[in-house]
Design a protein around this motif. Sequence first.
Motif, PDB file in Angstrom:
ATOM      1  N   TYR A  57       0.852  -1.190   0.000  1.00  0.00           N
ATOM      2  CA  TYR A  57       0.000   0.000   0.000  1.00  0.00           C
ATOM      3  C   TYR A  57       0.890   1.242   0.000  1.00  0.00           C
ATOM      4  O   TYR A  57       1.135   1.862   1.041  1.00  0.00           O
ATOM      5  CB  TYR A  57      -0.925   0.003   1.217  1.00  0.00           C
ATOM      6  CG  TYR A  57      -1.850  -1.186   1.293  1.00  0.00           C
ATOM      7  CD1 TYR A  57      -2.404  -1.737   0.138  1.00  0.00           C
ATOM      8  CD2 TYR A  57      -2.168  -1.778   2.510  1.00  0.00           C
ATOM      9  CE1 TYR A  57      -3.253  -2.842   0.208  1.00  0.00           C
ATOM     10  CE2 TYR A  57      -3.014  -2.876   2.595  1.00  0.00           C
ATOM     11  CZ  TYR A  57      -3.552  -3.404   1.428  1.00  0.00           C
ATOM     12  OH  TYR A  57      -4.382  -4.495   1.491  1.00  0.00           O
ATOM     13  N   GLU A  59       0.640   4.402  -1.118  1.00  0.00           N
ATOM     14  CA  GLU A  59       0.124   5.705  -0.696  1.00  0.00           C
ATOM     15  C   GLU A  59       0.001   5.781   0.825  1.00  0.00           C
ATOM     16  O   GLU A  59       0.373   6.784   1.455  1.00  0.00           O
ATOM     17  CB  GLU A  59      -1.240   5.959  -1.345  1.00  0.00           C
ATOM     18  CG  GLU A  59      -1.803   7.344  -1.061  1.00  0.00           C
ATOM     19  CD  GLU A  59      -3.109   7.599  -1.803  1.00  0.00           C
ATOM     20  OE1 GLU A  59      -3.757   8.615  -1.495  1.00  0.00           O
ATOM     21  OE2 GLU A  59      -3.472   6.784  -2.685  1.00  0.00           O
ATOM     22  N   THR A  60      -0.514   4.725   1.422  1.00  0.00           N
ATOM     23  CA  THR A  60      -0.632   4.682   2.885  1.00  0.00           C
ATOM     24  C   THR A  60       0.743   4.712   3.537  1.00  0.00           C
ATOM     25  O   THR A  60       0.961   5.387   4.548  1.00  0.00           O
ATOM     26  CB  THR A  60      -1.381   3.413   3.320  1.00  0.00           C
ATOM     27  OG1 THR A  60      -2.681   3.410   2.739  1.00  0.00           O
ATOM     28  CG2 THR A  60      -1.506   3.343   4.839  1.00  0.00           C
ATOM     29  N   VAL A  62       3.504   6.053   2.383  1.00  0.00           N
ATOM     30  CA  VAL A  62       4.063   7.411   2.291  1.00  0.00           C
ATOM     31  C   VAL A  62       3.437   8.314   3.350  1.00  0.00           C
ATOM     32  O   VAL A  62       4.128   9.094   4.017  1.00  0.00           O
ATOM     33  CB  VAL A  62       3.834   8.004   0.883  1.00  0.00           C
ATOM     34  CG1 VAL A  62       4.146   9.498   0.862  1.00  0.00           C
ATOM     35  CG2 VAL A  62       4.699   7.283  -0.143  1.00  0.00           C
ATOM     36  N   ARG A  63       2.136   8.207   3.521  1.00  0.00           N
ATOM     37  CA  ARG A  63       1.438   9.043   4.501  1.00  0.00           C
ATOM     38  C   ARG A  63       1.941   8.762   5.924  1.00  0.00           C
ATOM     39  O   ARG A  63       2.218   9.687   6.687  1.00  0.00           O
ATOM     40  CB  ARG A  63      -0.067   8.802   4.410  1.00  0.00           C
ATOM     41  CG  ARG A  63      -0.898   9.728   5.285  1.00  0.00           C
ATOM     42  CD  ARG A  63      -2.365   9.703   4.893  1.00  0.00           C
ATOM     43  NE  ARG A  63      -2.939   8.367   4.962  1.00  0.00           N
ATOM     44  CZ  ARG A  63      -3.320   7.647   3.895  1.00  0.00           C
ATOM     45  NH1 ARG A  63      -3.171   8.148   2.668  1.00  0.00           N
ATOM     46  NH2 ARG A  63      -3.842   6.448   4.046  1.00  0.00           N
ATOM     47  N   ASN A  89       5.233   3.751  -4.266  1.00  0.00           N
ATOM     48  CA  ASN A  89       4.110   4.575  -4.716  1.00  0.00           C
ATOM     49  C   ASN A  89       4.380   5.249  -6.050  1.00  0.00           C
ATOM     50  O   ASN A  89       3.545   5.998  -6.558  1.00  0.00           O
ATOM     51  CB  ASN A  89       3.795   5.644  -3.655  1.00  0.00           C
ATOM     52  CG  ASN A  89       2.404   6.205  -3.793  1.00  0.00           C
ATOM     53  OD1 ASN A  89       1.452   5.476  -4.082  1.00  0.00           O
ATOM     54  ND2 ASN A  89       2.257   7.512  -3.599  1.00  0.00           N
ATOM     55  N   ASP A  91       6.692   7.525  -6.776  1.00  0.00           N
ATOM     56  CA  ASP A  91       7.182   8.907  -6.687  1.00  0.00           C
ATOM     57  C   ASP A  91       8.705   8.870  -6.600  1.00  0.00           C
ATOM     58  O   ASP A  91       9.286   8.903  -5.521  1.00  0.00           O
ATOM     59  CB  ASP A  91       6.579   9.593  -5.456  1.00  0.00           C
ATOM     60  CG  ASP A  91       6.866  11.094  -5.413  1.00  0.00           C
ATOM     61  OD1 ASP A  91       7.806  11.542  -6.103  1.00  0.00           O
ATOM     62  OD2 ASP A  91       6.151  11.819  -4.691  1.00  0.00           O
TER      63      ASP A  91
END
Length: 232
Positions: A57, A59-60, A62-63, A89, A91
């Motif tokens: 996951y 995105e999660t 990175v957050r 992710n 990026d």
Amino acid sequence: MGRVIWIGALLALAAVVIFAQLDRASRFQPHLAPLVPRAFSGFAAEQRSREAIAAGYGETAVREASRLIARRPLPAEHLALLSLAATQNGDQALALAAMEASATRGWRVPVAQLASARAALSAERYDLAAQRIAALLSTGSLPDETHALLAELITSAEGRAAMAERYAAEGHWQANSLTVALPSADPRDVAWLLAEALDAGATLPCDRLAILAASASSEDRALFWPRDCPAD
């Protein structure tokens, strides 16, 4: 009224202490991480980031890694986690920036090495990826992840060339990797890698080459079997 305010303050303080202790405990007991509110997450954010990376996951991850760095910005390992999460992710700019920042603070941290290698490979910086993978192989850190990354690196001609230089350099890890790391890779890629390494002057023990060669086809084995090693 004053008594109510005093009791309320004590309860609030107790909640802060409890959440702070839960956060600290989650470092060694990851199952406690979901119980820690975001506002109190330090170690819990680290655990949630690791779990998100493991689950794919991005995105999660990175957050959570960003939250971790906001609360605990100094450890190099936290930046390495952000680099891993950002790579997952997609990026690459953030991954490279976090990797470089991590490297300046503590590049010997295994997860920082891994993040650096993964980000470098994604950016096609093969020399840097090979350097970091060699460092991980030399310490035996994060073996599963390192072996998978090595197998990915040597699928390309540029990656094989960069890694061949590492095999030809001085060191003690090369011999062990023949029977520990390289069996995880495609035998054909391994054959070409070792052929290039031997051409570059690598010195590799015949007995370990023989173990590795046993899993390769006779054609692939012939690619990297040195002339000074006796035929079996």
